[in-house]
Design a protein around this motif. Structure first.
Motif, PDB file in Angstrom:
ATOM      1  N   SER A  20       0.870  -1.290   0.189  1.00 45.63           N
ATOM      2  CA  SER A  20       0.059  -0.114  -0.116  1.00 45.63           C
ATOM      3  C   SER A  20       0.941   1.281  -0.028  1.00 45.63           C
ATOM      4  N   GLY A  21       1.932   1.315   0.516  1.00 41.78           N
ATOM      5  CA  GLY A  21       2.796   2.555   0.971  1.00 41.78           C
ATOM      6  C   GLY A  21       2.243   2.784   2.254  1.00 41.78           C
ATOM      7  N   THR A  22       2.728   3.865   2.620  1.00 46.74           N
ATOM      8  CA  THR A  22       2.284   4.434   3.870  1.00 46.74           C
ATOM      9  C   THR A  22       0.925   4.824   4.034  1.00 46.74           C
ATOM     10  N   VAL A  23       0.293   4.344   5.149  1.00 51.38           N
ATOM     11  CA  VAL A  23      -0.980   4.538   5.292  1.00 51.38           C
ATOM     12  C   VAL A  23      -1.355   5.348   6.804  1.00 51.38           C
ATOM     13  N   GLU A  24      -2.477   6.068   7.016  1.00 49.30           N
ATOM     14  CA  GLU A  24      -2.654   6.346   8.542  1.00 49.30           C
ATOM     15  C   GLU A  24      -3.911   5.586   9.020  1.00 49.30           C
ATOM     16  N   PHE A  25      -3.578   4.995  10.084  1.00 49.93           N
ATOM     17  CA  PHE A  25      -4.622   4.226  10.724  1.00 49.93           C
ATOM     18  C   PHE A  25      -5.356   4.974  11.993  1.00 49.93           C
ATOM     19  N   ALA A  26      -6.796   5.357  11.681  1.00 53.91           N
ATOM     20  CA  ALA A  26      -7.466   5.921  12.845  1.00 53.91           C
ATOM     21  C   ALA A  26      -7.327   5.431  14.140  1.00 53.91           C
ATOM     22  N   ALA A  27      -7.460   6.139  15.420  1.00 54.88           N
ATOM     23  CA  ALA A  27      -7.735   5.539  16.718  1.00 54.88           C
ATOM     24  C   ALA A  27      -8.861   4.756  16.758  1.00 54.88           C
ATOM     25  N   SER A  28      -8.636   3.735  17.470  1.00 54.29           N
ATOM     26  CA  SER A  28     -10.071   2.726  17.752  1.00 54.29           C
ATOM     27  C   SER A  28     -10.047   2.736  19.365  1.00 54.29           C
ATOM     28  N   THR A  52      -9.131   0.338  21.171  1.00 54.13           N
ATOM     29  CA  THR A  52      -8.298  -0.383  21.759  1.00 54.13           C
ATOM     30  C   THR A  52      -7.023   0.186  21.218  1.00 54.13           C
ATOM     31  N   ARG A  53      -6.735   0.731  20.129  1.00 53.68           N
ATOM     32  CA  ARG A  53      -5.543   1.432  19.632  1.00 53.68           C
ATOM     33  C   ARG A  53      -5.334   2.914  19.283  1.00 53.68           C
ATOM     34  N   PRO A  54      -4.310   3.462  19.628  1.00 55.00           N
ATOM     35  CA  PRO A  54      -4.114   4.730  19.115  1.00 55.00           C
ATOM     36  C   PRO A  54      -4.003   4.891  17.629  1.00 55.00           C
ATOM     37  N   ALA A  55      -3.965   6.156  17.107  1.00 55.73           N
ATOM     38  CA  ALA A  55      -3.882   6.266  15.634  1.00 55.73           C
ATOM     39  C   ALA A  55      -2.491   5.995  15.567  1.00 55.73           C
ATOM     40  N   SER A  56      -2.012   5.522  14.409  1.00 52.84           N
ATOM     41  CA  SER A  56      -0.727   5.152  14.076  1.00 52.84           C
ATOM     42  C   SER A  56      -0.466   5.182  12.466  1.00 52.84           C
ATOM     43  N   ARG A  57       0.826   5.070  12.072  1.00 49.87           N
ATOM     44  CA  ARG A  57       1.240   4.825  10.622  1.00 49.87           C
ATOM     45  C   ARG A  57       1.548   3.600  10.648  1.00 49.87           C
ATOM     46  N   GLY A  58       1.527   3.031   9.075  1.00 48.90           N
ATOM     47  CA  GLY A  58       1.683   1.710   8.867  1.00 48.90           C
ATOM     48  C   GLY A  58       1.648   1.383   7.415  1.00 48.90           C
ATOM     49  N   PHE A  59       1.322   0.306   7.140  1.00 48.28           N
ATOM     50  CA  PHE A  59       1.514  -0.159   5.646  1.00 48.28           C
ATOM     51  C   PHE A  59       0.465  -1.650   5.670  1.00 48.28           C
ATOM     52  N   PHE A  60       0.216  -1.910   4.589  1.00 42.93           N
ATOM     53  CA  PHE A  60      -0.295  -3.470   4.437  1.00 42.93           C
ATOM     54  C   PHE A  60      -0.055  -4.005   3.124  1.00 42.93           C
ATOM     55  N   ILE A  61       0.321  -5.163   3.202  1.00 47.94           N
ATOM     56  CA  ILE A  61       0.518  -5.981   2.012  1.00 47.94           C
ATOM     57  C   ILE A  61      -0.776  -6.839   1.455  1.00 47.94           C
ATOM     58  N   THR A  62      -1.247  -6.937   0.375  1.00 53.49           N
ATOM     59  CA  THR A  62      -2.539  -7.551   0.021  1.00 53.49           C
ATOM     60  C   THR A  62      -2.214  -8.421  -1.120  1.00 53.49           C
ATOM     61  N   ILE A  63      -3.185  -9.448  -1.401  1.00 50.47           N
ATOM     62  CA  ILE A  63      -3.141 -10.367  -2.389  1.00 50.47           C
ATOM     63  C   ILE A  63      -4.552 -10.575  -2.826  1.00 50.47           C
ATOM     64  N   PRO A  64      -5.002 -10.548  -4.236  1.00 55.62           N
ATOM     65  CA  PRO A  64      -6.182 -10.785  -4.750  1.00 55.62           C
ATOM     66  C   PRO A  64      -6.465 -12.391  -4.518  1.00 55.62           C
ATOM     67  N   VAL A  65      -7.774 -12.836  -4.452  1.00 57.26           N
ATOM     68  CA  VAL A  65      -7.893 -14.136  -4.116  1.00 57.26           C
ATOM     69  C   VAL A  65      -9.296 -14.444  -5.239  1.00 57.26           C
ATOM     70  N   LYS A  66      -9.202 -15.831  -5.564  1.00 58.49           N
ATOM     71  CA  LYS A  66     -10.539 -16.146  -6.462  1.00 58.49           C
ATOM     72  C   LYS A  66     -10.813 -17.564  -5.847  1.00 58.49           C
ATOM     73  N   ASN A  67     -12.169 -17.889  -5.785  1.00 61.49           N
ATOM     74  CA  ASN A  67     -12.735 -19.372  -5.284  1.00 61.49           C
ATOM     75  C   ASN A  67     -12.326 -20.205  -6.550  1.00 61.49           C
ATOM     76  N   TYR A  75       4.014   0.547  11.729  1.00 65.31           N
ATOM     77  CA  TYR A  75       5.575   0.678  11.410  1.00 65.31           C
ATOM     78  C   TYR A  75       6.126   0.435  12.837  1.00 65.31           C
ATOM     79  N   ASP A  76       5.827   0.956  13.915  1.00 64.69           N
ATOM     80  CA  ASP A  76       6.405   0.955  15.085  1.00 64.69           C
ATOM     81  C   ASP A  76       6.605  -0.566  15.801  1.00 64.69           C
ATOM     82  N   THR A  77       5.552  -1.238  15.471  1.00 60.34           N
ATOM     83  CA  THR A  77       5.440  -2.476  16.109  1.00 60.34           C
ATOM     84  C   THR A  77       6.256  -3.406  15.236  1.00 60.34           C
TER      85      THR A  77
END
Length: 268
Positions: free
Chosen positions: A160-168, A170-185, A201-203
């Motif tokens: 994804s590149g850097t994304v901003e995760f909103a606070a919830s 149980t979790r504070p707001a943070s910066r991070g990223f994700f890796i994804t893969i498309p799937v088919k049945n 990123y921090d964790t």
């Protein structure tokens, strides 16, 4: 003899730096590849079935034991790709999925549904069958529709590149990223969704470099394009030793830089 000692120390210091630089780069590459391998495993899970239930998703996640072997993950989730004309059947299907939660999810619905078609809906979150994310149309978050659409077009792992995760709750707001893969049945003519591995990123970096015994006298910085995503260690003036190595993260490239001062690795 004095000059020979200086020369020997320089050689030993340079060799120690090269070894530590290689260790840092190998750690980053290895950790990223482990998660990409896990995503390909999820792709295989979906490809072998006409429908992956919530329990099957959770059971496969448990079998990987990622938290023990490769800690630092924020979430692993299945994001369904749902066209507007598929919404009623999709909602009914997931309300009735009682494979993991007794009674299913009778209140399941698409939340914050946008005008995008297809929708990208958070459907399963490993280890969190009651996540507040469940049912959320992620296209409501700016930039997500473009990232997921590009991932589907690529047909492969996509970062994804850097994304901003909103606070919830149980979790504070943070910066991070994700890796994804498309799937088919089995029998699917198009991708039915994506599996995400999500990181703060921090964790992520704290766990990674704690596991690989990073040194205080070695400065490490990592950039994704022009964005600094990690910095550690002590910098004292200009570095005697410095090395920057590109590391592939799916479709993106991180640049890992290590720096050290004169005398690195020499006992004082």
């Amino acid at each position: 003899a004095w000059n020979q000692g200086i020369t020997r120390n320089k050689i030993e210091s340079g060799t120690a730096f090269e070894a530590q630089d290689e260790s840092v780069t190998a750690a980053v590459k290895g950790r990223i590849q482990a998660y990409i391998d896990a995503l390909h495993g999820f792709s295989g899970l979906y490809a072998s079935s006409s429908y992956v239930s919530e329990k099957e998703f959770q059971t496969y996640y448990d079998s990987l034991d990622l938290a023990a072997h490769y800690p630092g993950v924020r979430d692993v989730a299945f994001v369904a790709r749902v066209h507007e004309n598929q919404v009623p059947a999709f909602v009914t299907e997931h309300r009735q999925d009682d494979s993991l939660v007794t009674g299913g999810h009778p209140a399941f619905d698409i939340l914050k549904k946008t005008s995008y078609d297809p929708h990208f809906v958070a459907t399963y979150v490993a280890n969190n069958a009651t996540s507040a994310m469940l049912g959320l149309d992620l296209t409501a978050t700016p930039g997500r529709y473009e990232i997921y659409s590009q991932a589907v077009m690529s047909g492969n792992t996509y970062a994804s590149g850097t994304v901003e995760f909103a606070a919830s709750r149980t979790r504070p707001a943070s910066r991070g990223f994700f890796i994804t893969i498309p799937v088919k049945n089995t029998g699917s003519s198009e991708y039915i969704g994506l599996v995400n591995v999500v990181f703060d990123y921090d964790t992520f970096f704290a766990k990674l470099f704690n596991d690989t015994s990073s040194r205080d006298d070695l400065a490490i910085s990592i950039r994704d394009g022009q964005t600094a995503i990690y910095e550690s260690g002590t910098r004292s003036g200009s570095a005697t030793y410095a090395q920057t190595t590109p590391v592939a993260v799916a479709n993106r490239t991180w640049h890992v830089t290590t720096e050290a001062a004169t005398g690195f690795g020499i006992a004082q």
